[in-house]
Design an enzyme around this catalytic site. Structure first.
Site: not given
Ligand code: PBG
Length: 331
Positions: A201, A255
């Site tokens: 991520k 992601k």
């Molecule tokens: C939180 C999380 C995030 C997303 C999914 N879970 C945001 C972040 O890490 O700030 C992002 C999903 C999206 O942008 O559609 N841990």
């Protein structure tokens, strides 16, 4: 790969000449089996509230969840992913609300598992929807404290499992959390609960609209670069994945999606494990606004999703899931 033959004996356009032959030679396809639908839940009654930065996406109060869940069922969506819009007065420094048996996620889980038992449910394990500072972990001496955070995340994961969650998805990027969560789940007889690790991520600007959707944007004063990955790196993603597999992840996730196709491909080539991708909020809103403003046409949605499949993802979390499933079903 050796190229055999040459023009004019070889004419690659011959297999592109009509739709029927293009269908026959197509190498990748998207099916409803590849789609995971994210759902935002909020408090209150009778609410289906639009999200300004994500046109076409809504937050549902629990008594209205049936509206979107019926659509998921009708379209045979295999799994939904739940995200809470926590009221401000329930947020604190430690994200205490994450461990409340009656928080939005727990209530939604109980409702969905009772009424829609054939649809899988995944839940994020992370504290950001619950902390007053908007970070995924707790802060000690101005730093996100890895080991103290994990202790809370384990409890959050166990609570979700107890409420019926099928797939636990740590999205916090703390080191070592998959291992402790797996151990804790097994100890309490949750051997069949899956772990889908957000293993690669990235600290990405493409999460902007999501932070708006869960209401963490105004709280978050800094970036998440001390725990989410640096977008200049790819070997590091392989290390993250390898560790999470060792710790017990059943599925790993990359992601965002589209800007990280090389990462999906690399993981697929190196590890024989299911890889999912998250087409995140920023990707969604860019495409959606592009279509709305007639800069691109609707086919861009399918093109973006199939690119992710072509790279090697077996499933995709996408805010387009319902639209596309509907289209596939009617085709
Ligand atoms: C939180 C999380 C995030 C997303 C999914 N879970 C945001 C972040 O890490 O700030 C992002 C999903 C999206 O942008 O559609 N841990």
């Amino acid at each position: 790969m050796k190229i055999v033959g040459k023009f004019p004996d070889i004419r690659l356009r011959r297999v592109r000449n009509s739709a029927w032959i293009r269908r026959l030679v197509s190498e990748n396809n998207l099916s409803i089996n590849d789609l995971i639908l994210p759902i935002f839940v909020r408090d209150g009654k009778g609410k289906i509230e639009s999200i300004k930065s994500m046109p076409g996406v809504y937050r549902y109060s629990i008594d209205k969840l049936n509206v979107i869940m019926n659509k998921a069922k009708k379209n045979k969506i295999p799994m939904v992913a739940l995200f809470p819009y926590t009221p401000k007065n329930k947020k604190d420094k430690y994200g205490t609300e994450a461990l409340n048996e009656n928080n939005l996620i727990c209530k939604s889980l109980r409702f969905i598992k009772k009424k829609y038992s054939r649809i899988g449910v995944m839940c994020d394990v992370a504290l950001d929807p619950y902390t007053s500072h908007g970070h995924d972990g707790i802060i000690v001496n101005q730093k996100i404290d890895n080991d103290k955070t994990i202790k809370i995340l384990v409890k959050q994961a166990l609570l979700q499992a107890k409420m019926g969650c099928d797939v636990i998805a740590p999205s916090d990027m703390m080191d070592g959390r998959v291992g402790v969560i797996r151990k804790a789940l097994d100890k309490r007889n949750f051997q069949n609960v899956c772990i889908l690790s957000y293993a690669a991520k990235y600290a990405s600007s493409f999460y902007g609209p999501f932070r708006d959707a869960v209401g963490s944007k105004i709280n978050l004063k800094s970036d998440k670069k001390t725990y989410q990955m640096d977008f200049r790196n790819s070997n590091e993603a392989l290390r993250e994945i390898a560790l999470d597999i060792k710790e017990g992840a059943d599925i790993v996730m990359v992601k965002p999606g589209l800007p990280y196709l090389d990462i999906i491909k690399k993981i697929k080539d190196n590890f024989k494990i299911p890889v999912f991708a998250y087409q995140v909020s920023g990707e969604y809103s860019m495409i959606k606004n592009g279509i709305k403003n007639k800069l691109i046409n609707e086919d861009a949605i399918l093109e973006s999703l199939i690119s992710i499949k072509r790279a090697g993802a077996s499933a995709i979390i996408s805010y387009f899931a319902l639209d596309i499933a509907n289209k596939i079903r009617k085709n």
